[in-house]
Design a protein around this motif. Structure first.
Motif, PDB file in Angstrom:
ATOM      1  N   ARG A   2       0.858  -1.187   0.000  1.00 31.54           N
ATOM      2  CA  ARG A   2       0.000   0.000   0.000  1.00 31.54           C
ATOM      3  C   ARG A   2       0.895   1.238   0.000  1.00 31.54           C
ATOM      4  O   ARG A   2       1.795   1.360   0.834  1.00 31.54           O
ATOM      5  N   ASP A  41       1.102   4.540   9.429  1.00 30.89           N
ATOM      6  CA  ASP A  41       0.748   3.391  10.270  1.00 30.89           C
ATOM      7  C   ASP A  41      -0.767   3.275  10.428  1.00 30.89           C
ATOM      8  O   ASP A  41      -1.327   2.171  10.340  1.00 30.89           O
ATOM      9  N   ARG A  42      -1.435   4.396  10.657  1.00 31.86           N
ATOM     10  CA  ARG A  42      -2.874   4.368  10.893  1.00 31.86           C
ATOM     11  C   ARG A  42      -3.637   3.874   9.660  1.00 31.86           C
ATOM     12  O   ARG A  42      -4.656   3.184   9.784  1.00 31.86           O
ATOM     13  N   HIS A  43      -3.133   4.187   8.489  1.00 34.10           N
ATOM     14  CA  HIS A  43      -3.829   3.792   7.263  1.00 34.10           C
ATOM     15  C   HIS A  43      -3.165   2.594   6.578  1.00 34.10           C
ATOM     16  O   HIS A  43      -3.452   2.308   5.424  1.00 34.10           O
ATOM     17  N   ARG A  44      -2.292   1.935   7.314  1.00 33.42           N
ATOM     18  CA  ARG A  44      -1.651   0.690   6.844  1.00 33.42           C
ATOM     19  C   ARG A  44      -0.951   0.885   5.499  1.00 33.42           C
ATOM     20  O   ARG A  44      -1.039   0.055   4.608  1.00 33.42           O
ATOM     21  N   ASP A  46       2.522   1.156   3.434  1.00 31.96           N
ATOM     22  CA  ASP A  46       3.887   0.640   3.580  1.00 31.96           C
ATOM     23  C   ASP A  46       4.944   1.692   3.295  1.00 31.96           C
ATOM     24  O   ASP A  46       6.077   1.582   3.764  1.00 31.96           O
ATOM     25  N   THR A  72      10.655   4.040   4.592  1.00 33.66           N
ATOM     26  CA  THR A  72       9.286   4.322   4.148  1.00 33.66           C
ATOM     27  C   THR A  72       9.265   5.094   2.827  1.00 33.66           C
ATOM     28  O   THR A  72       8.227   5.174   2.177  1.00 33.66           O
TER      29      THR A  72
END
Length: 276
Positions: A2, A41-44, A46, A72
């Protein structure tokens, strides 16, 4: 995988962000990977594609060096001037960095967008088209006529239109933006970023439904295999926070879109376009 396919990092003290000043206090500060990580992180998500925010070679080098230190950052879209006689030399230097994925043409900043039709500019883009280099196209809706003609001249260009070409959402205007985007979408080598929309609406009074006709048209014209989600963070903060940007897109997706279409929008298309 993602991916957020469009966001920015900057360090104000570097001195080449002329458009960011004290009059934009929410942007007039440093932004780096640690600031964005909670949102990813909250929206997964990558990772991200970081896009240049200053028209300088030095800023591209800064982003490439930053990318080497942060996992990232999946790719960097840099800057170069196709009118520069040494543009290929700069491109080859950037291409030596493993995370360099392409460059952006800032048509938005041109006093006359017809400059993209000058022979030297067209020839430079033909070189990159032959090489298969991904090129971001930063353009405003009123500049789409020259872009349509440019793509006619360089039909093999591997291009992505940033921010849906910045339609006049605050004014509620669909034409001629809608017709020109349909013309561009007819070229299978062109992609479109569902990004940068909140700042084209009324910054303080926008509603999620304001964006639906624009997003829906782009999704229909380009199809689920040629659209990329991008937050345009932190520029989006002028009008919307990260969660709101995601919500704007989510609420505009067609009812028939399933996991496959979403997977393409939120990562697979960016992975394929930028070859990461």
């Amino acid at each position: 995988m993602r991916i957020d396919a469009h966001q920015h990092y900057w360090k104000i003290a570097r001195g080449d962000y002329g458009w960011i000043g004290p009059e934009l206090p929410i942007l007039y500060r440093d932004y780096g990977p640690a600031d964005l990580k909670p949102h990813l992180d909250r929206h997964r998500l990558d990772g991200t594609i970081v896009v240049q925010a200053a028209p300088t070679l030095e800023e591209t080098e800064y982003l490439l060096e930053l990318a080497e230190k942060d996992e990232t950052i999946l790719g960097v879209v840099g800057w170069l001037d196709p009118n520069d006689p040494n543009h290929l030399e700069h491109y080859e230097r950037f291409a030596g960095y493993p995370k360099f994925v392409g460059f952006r043409v800032m048509i938005q900043e041109m006093p006359d967008a017809n400059a993209v039709l000058e022979p030297g500019f067209v020839e430079a883009l033909r070189i990159y088209a032959d090489m298969g280099v991904p090129v971001d196209l930063l353009v405003k809706s009123h500049q789409l006529d020259p872009l349509v003609r440019l793509i006619d001249l360089v039909p093999d260009l591997r291009g992505v239109i940033d921010h849906l070409a910045k339609p006049r959402i605050a004014a509620g205007e669909l034409e001629p933006w809608r017709s020109r985007m349909s013309e561009l979408a007819a070229n299978p080598n062109l992609y479109c970023k569902i990004s940068g929309l909140a700042t084209e609406a009324d910054h303080s009074r926008w509603k999620t439904e304001d964006f639906r006709p624009y997003i829906r048209h782009a999704l229909e014209a380009f199809g689920p295999k040629r659209v990329l989600f991008g937050s345009d963070w932190p520029v989006c903060r002028l009008a919307a926070e990260y969660d709101q940007v995601v919500d704007i897109v989510e609420k505009a997706l067609p009812d028939g879109w399933g996991e496959e279409e979403r997977a393409r929008l939120y990562g697979l298309n960016a992975k394929e376009f930028y070859r990461i």
